[in-house]
Design a protein around this motif. Structure first.
Motif, PDB file in Angstrom:
ATOM      1  N   VAL A   1      57.759   7.298 -20.279  1.00 14.72           N
ATOM      2  CA  VAL A   1      58.037   8.277 -21.335  1.00 14.72           C
ATOM      3  C   VAL A   1      59.485   8.745 -21.303  1.00 14.72           C
ATOM      4  N   MET A   2      59.978   9.064 -20.111  1.00 17.15           N
ATOM      5  CA  MET A   2      61.336   9.593 -19.983  1.00 17.15           C
ATOM      6  C   MET A   2      62.352   8.557 -19.507  1.00 17.15           C
ATOM      7  N   LYS A   3      61.877   7.369 -19.177  1.00 16.61           N
ATOM      8  CA  LYS A   3      62.761   6.299 -18.712  1.00 16.61           C
ATOM      9  C   LYS A   3      63.568   6.719 -17.482  1.00 16.61           C
ATOM     10  N   MET A   4      62.939   7.515 -16.626  1.00 16.24           N
ATOM     11  CA  MET A   4      63.607   7.991 -15.418  1.00 16.24           C
ATOM     12  C   MET A   4      63.329   7.047 -14.259  1.00 16.24           C
ATOM     13  N   THR A   5      64.298   6.929 -13.377  1.00 13.03           N
ATOM     14  CA  THR A   5      64.131   6.152 -12.155  1.00 13.03           C
ATOM     15  C   THR A   5      64.452   7.028 -10.952  1.00 13.03           C
ATOM     16  N   PHE A   6      63.818   6.727  -9.839  1.00 13.59           N
ATOM     17  CA  PHE A   6      64.053   7.474  -8.609  1.00 13.59           C
ATOM     18  C   PHE A   6      64.516   6.507  -7.529  1.00 13.59           C
ATOM     19  N   SER A   7      65.284   7.005  -6.599  1.00 17.34           N
ATOM     20  CA  SER A   7      65.824   6.156  -5.549  1.00 17.34           C
ATOM     21  C   SER A   7      64.711   5.668  -4.631  1.00 17.34           C
ATOM     22  N   PRO A   8      64.897   4.512  -4.002  1.00 16.82           N
ATOM     23  CA  PRO A   8      63.899   4.032  -3.026  1.00 16.82           C
ATOM     24  C   PRO A   8      63.654   5.035  -1.905  1.00 16.82           C
ATOM     25  N   LEU A   9      64.718   5.721  -1.479  1.00 14.57           N
ATOM     26  CA  LEU A   9      64.564   6.708  -0.423  1.00 14.57           C
ATOM     27  C   LEU A   9      63.650   7.844  -0.867  1.00 14.57           C
ATOM     28  N   ALA A  10      63.881   8.348  -2.086  1.00 15.81           N
ATOM     29  CA  ALA A  10      63.037   9.428  -2.606  1.00 15.81           C
ATOM     30  C   ALA A  10      61.592   8.971  -2.726  1.00 15.81           C
ATOM     31  N   THR A  11      61.389   7.719  -3.101  1.00 11.20           N
ATOM     32  CA  THR A  11      60.038   7.180  -3.253  1.00 11.20           C
ATOM     33  C   THR A  11      59.314   7.135  -1.915  1.00 11.20           C
ATOM     34  N   VAL A  12      59.968   6.578  -0.906  1.00  8.16           N
ATOM     35  CA  VAL A  12      59.348   6.457   0.423  1.00  8.16           C
ATOM     36  C   VAL A  12      59.061   7.836   1.003  1.00  8.16           C
ATOM     37  N   LEU A  13      60.022   8.748   0.902  1.00  9.05           N
ATOM     38  CA  LEU A  13      59.842  10.082   1.467  1.00  9.05           C
ATOM     39  C   LEU A  13      58.746  10.848   0.749  1.00  9.05           C
ATOM     40  N   ASN A  14      58.627  10.633  -0.560  1.00 15.65           N
ATOM     41  CA  ASN A  14      57.596  11.331  -1.320  1.00 15.65           C
ATOM     42  C   ASN A  14      56.207  10.828  -0.962  1.00 15.65           C
ATOM     43  N   VAL A  15      56.042   9.527  -0.899  1.00 13.47           N
ATOM     44  CA  VAL A  15      54.733   8.956  -0.572  1.00 13.47           C
ATOM     45  C   VAL A  15      54.283   9.394   0.820  1.00 13.47           C
ATOM     46  N   THR A  16      55.206   9.439   1.756  1.00 13.75           N
ATOM     47  CA  THR A  16      54.878   9.780   3.145  1.00 13.75           C
ATOM     48  C   THR A  16      54.925  11.281   3.417  1.00 13.75           C
ATOM     49  N   LEU A  17      55.184  12.072   2.378  1.00 14.56           N
ATOM     50  CA  LEU A  17      55.247  13.528   2.486  1.00 14.56           C
ATOM     51  C   LEU A  17      56.289  13.994   3.505  1.00 14.56           C
ATOM     52  N   LEU A  18      57.444  13.385   3.429  1.00 17.27           N
ATOM     53  CA  LEU A  18      58.571  13.798   4.272  1.00 17.27           C
ATOM     54  C   LEU A  18      59.710  14.377   3.439  1.00 17.27           C
ATOM     55  N   GLN A  19      59.500  14.545   2.135  1.00 16.34           N
ATOM     56  CA  GLN A  19      60.605  14.896   1.246  1.00 16.34           C
ATOM     57  C   GLN A  19      61.206  16.273   1.496  1.00 16.34           C
ATOM     58  N   SER A  20      60.418  17.223   1.963  1.00 13.87           N
ATOM     59  CA  SER A  20      60.941  18.581   2.137  1.00 13.87           C
ATOM     60  C   SER A  20      61.846  18.718   3.353  1.00 13.87           C
ATOM     61  N   TRP A  21      61.915  17.682   4.167  1.00 14.69           N
ATOM     62  CA  TRP A  21      62.821  17.711   5.317  1.00 14.69           C
ATOM     63  C   TRP A  21      64.270  17.463   4.894  1.00 14.69           C
ATOM     64  N   PHE A  22      64.484  17.111   3.637  1.00 14.42           N
ATOM     65  CA  PHE A  22      65.820  16.749   3.157  1.00 14.42           C
ATOM     66  C   PHE A  22      66.253  17.709   2.048  1.00 14.42           C
ATOM     67  N   ALA A  23      67.496  18.185   2.148  1.00 18.73           N
ATOM     68  CA  ALA A  23      67.981  19.218   1.235  1.00 18.73           C
ATOM     69  C   ALA A  23      68.324  18.746  -0.174  1.00 18.73           C
ATOM     70  N   PRO A  24      68.779  17.501  -0.407  1.00 23.75           N
ATOM     71  CA  PRO A  24      69.171  17.114  -1.757  1.00 23.75           C
ATOM     72  C   PRO A  24      68.055  17.342  -2.774  1.00 23.75           C
ATOM     73  N   LEU A  25      68.426  17.931  -3.897  1.00 24.98           N
ATOM     74  CA  LEU A  25      67.456  18.297  -4.925  1.00 24.98           C
ATOM     75  C   LEU A  25      66.695  17.092  -5.460  1.00 24.98           C
ATOM     76  N   ASP A  26      67.387  15.940  -5.569  1.00 27.55           N
ATOM     77  CA  ASP A  26      66.731  14.764  -6.136  1.00 27.55           C
ATOM     78  C   ASP A  26      65.751  14.109  -5.172  1.00 27.55           C
ATOM     79  N   ILE A  27      65.685  14.610  -3.935  1.00 29.00           N
ATOM     80  CA  ILE A  27      64.719  14.094  -2.966  1.00 29.00           C
ATOM     81  C   ILE A  27      63.410  14.882  -3.051  1.00 29.00           C
ATOM     82  N   TRP A  28      63.495  16.197  -2.858  1.00 31.37           N
ATOM     83  CA  TRP A  28      62.244  16.963  -2.791  1.00 31.37           C
ATOM     84  C   TRP A  28      61.679  17.353  -4.153  1.00 31.37           C
TER      85      TRP A  28
END
Length: 416
Positions: free
Chosen positions: A121-148
């Motif tokens: 719908v929005m044609k958005m893409t996310f980085s591989p790092l953000a994808t892996v961290l999100n699936v494994t529920l590690l995203q909040s350990w990283f400060a960049p907004l586009d990660i968590w």
């Protein structure tokens, strides 16, 4: 894990604690605040007073603190309920298994939905790092907004819960050894550390960066105070201690009415506090007291609208509601409004429709995904067969009466 801790508990404490329907009902009430916050981040309403961003409007500001307070409530409640519901003979592996099958299915379901919706719908893409961290529920350990905030951004809180669940079997072994008369001192110490967090955040390397009006703080300080799992662990541990306070019969200084009044006071004062105090510290004391008093009220079987069947059911589906509501708000608003803004009455109607859609999807997730998976996989098949074989053919014995627990106003008329 749990068996040894129960043996060290107070003799007057029943092995299996009574159910806590009022706290279940409270979960749904708490879920309404993130929903309101995210709805007001859209442009459904033409009136600027209803806009949460870039700066909260006059009306939106009343819901601003609720978003932060609700998450603090969930973290406190998590520690409290896990302690309250410890099972005799439980093991660390069994506990972790139940927690994994409780949170990951809904997380993965909404992750896939978010990936499809944002990608198509929005044609958005996310980085591989953000994808892996999100699936494994590690995203909040990283400060960049586009990660968590990637994908279904509300899952950042599960990143915190994952740490809580991992550490709980180790934490509880030591917390149950605290003498009952010292529990309040430990609770006060944890609260003191929570109040120090916003000050510590200002000392971080890189602190004092770009100011975010919608969080009323700089980004790094906001992330450290409200997203970083080791920091939010403090509220989880406080919840554990509060459960031990109630279980061991320690007196709670305020009753339900007093803790509700204090919560309301903190809710309206919180937004005026400096730094990142509104994110957790502002409401942590009244919320901890509110949860403790809710449990005392349930043990003493006081009537409450929160104990009704509707509210208990709503509380049971609240996790699924929390996980799906943001996607409904984002894409539902897009499809229902086409980017237009409306008068307040029409806007409220759209909000009501988004709420109903969110609740319907949450009910489907709970009944078709969460509950079946928990029944099938959360308990080992060998244990299920053992329990079935050991079940008596006759009617079960009556459940023993729970002991009355003390709290301020324990003998007063029922409230809440």
């Amino acid at each position: 894990m749990v068996d040894s801790t129960l043996k060290q508990g107070e003799a007057r404490t029943p092995v299996i604690q009574p159910q806590l329907p009022s706290l279940t009902g409270m979960r749904f009430v708490a879920c309404l605040f993130p929903f309101a916050f995210h709805v007001l981040c859209t442009t459904i309403f033409a009136a600027k007073d209803w806009h949460m961003m870039p700066v909260p409007g006059n009306l939106a500001s009343y819901f601003w603190e609720g978003n932060w307070a609700s998450v603090s409530f969930f973290f406190l409640l998590s520690g409290f309920v896990l302690t309250w519901s410890m099972r005799p003979g439980d093991t660390t592996a069994k506990f972790w298994r139940r927690r994994v099958f409780k949170i990951w299915p809904n997380h993965l379901l909404t992750f896939v939905a978010a990936a499809i919706l944002f990608g198509t719908v929005m044609k958005m893409t996310f980085s591989p790092l953000a994808t892996v961290l999100n699936v494994t529920l590690l995203q909040s350990w990283f400060a960049p907004l586009d990660i968590w905030t990637a994908y279904n951004s509300v899952s950042w809180s599960l990143s915190n819960e994952a740490l809580f669940y991992f550490l709980f079997p180790f934490l509880i072994r030591y917390i149950v050894r605290i003498r009952p008369e010292r529990l309040w001192a430990w609770a006060a110490g944890i609260v003191a550390v929570i109040f120090l967090v916003p000050l510590v955040a200002t000392l971080l390397p890189g602190a004092g960066g770009m100011y975010q009006p919608w969080t009323q703080s700089a980004h790094l300080e906001f992330w450290f105070t409200s997203k970083f799992p080791p920091v939010r662990l403090l509220e989880f541990v406080l919840g554990i201690v509060m459960a031990r306070i109630v279980i061991t019969g320690r007196r709670v200084p305020l009753g339900v009415g007093g803790s509700v009044a204090l919560t309301v006071f903190a809710y309206f004062v919180g937004p005026h506090l400096p730094l990142t105090y509104p994110q957790a510290a502002a409401t942590v004391i009244p919320l901890a007291l509110l949860i403790a008093n809710g449990a005392i009220s349930d043990v003493n079987r006081r009537p409450s609208w929160l104990r009704s069947r509707v509210m208990v059911w709503a509380g049971e589906v609240s996790f699924a509601f929390y996980m799906c509501h943001l996607l409904v708000v984002i894409f539902g608003t897009m499809w229902l409004t086409g980017g237009k803004s409306y008068s307040t009455p029409v806007g409220l109607g759209i909000v009501a429709l988004l709420f109903v859609i969110s609740l319907a999807i949450a009910a489907a997730m709970f009944h078709l995904v969460e509950t079946p998976i928990m029944r099938r996989f959360a308990t080992s098949r060998s244990r299920s067969r053992h329990v079935t074989a050991a079940a008596p053919a006759t009617a079960p014995a009556a459940t023993p009466e729970p002991p009355a627990l003390t709290g301020a106003g324990a003998s007063s008329s029922p409230d809440a």
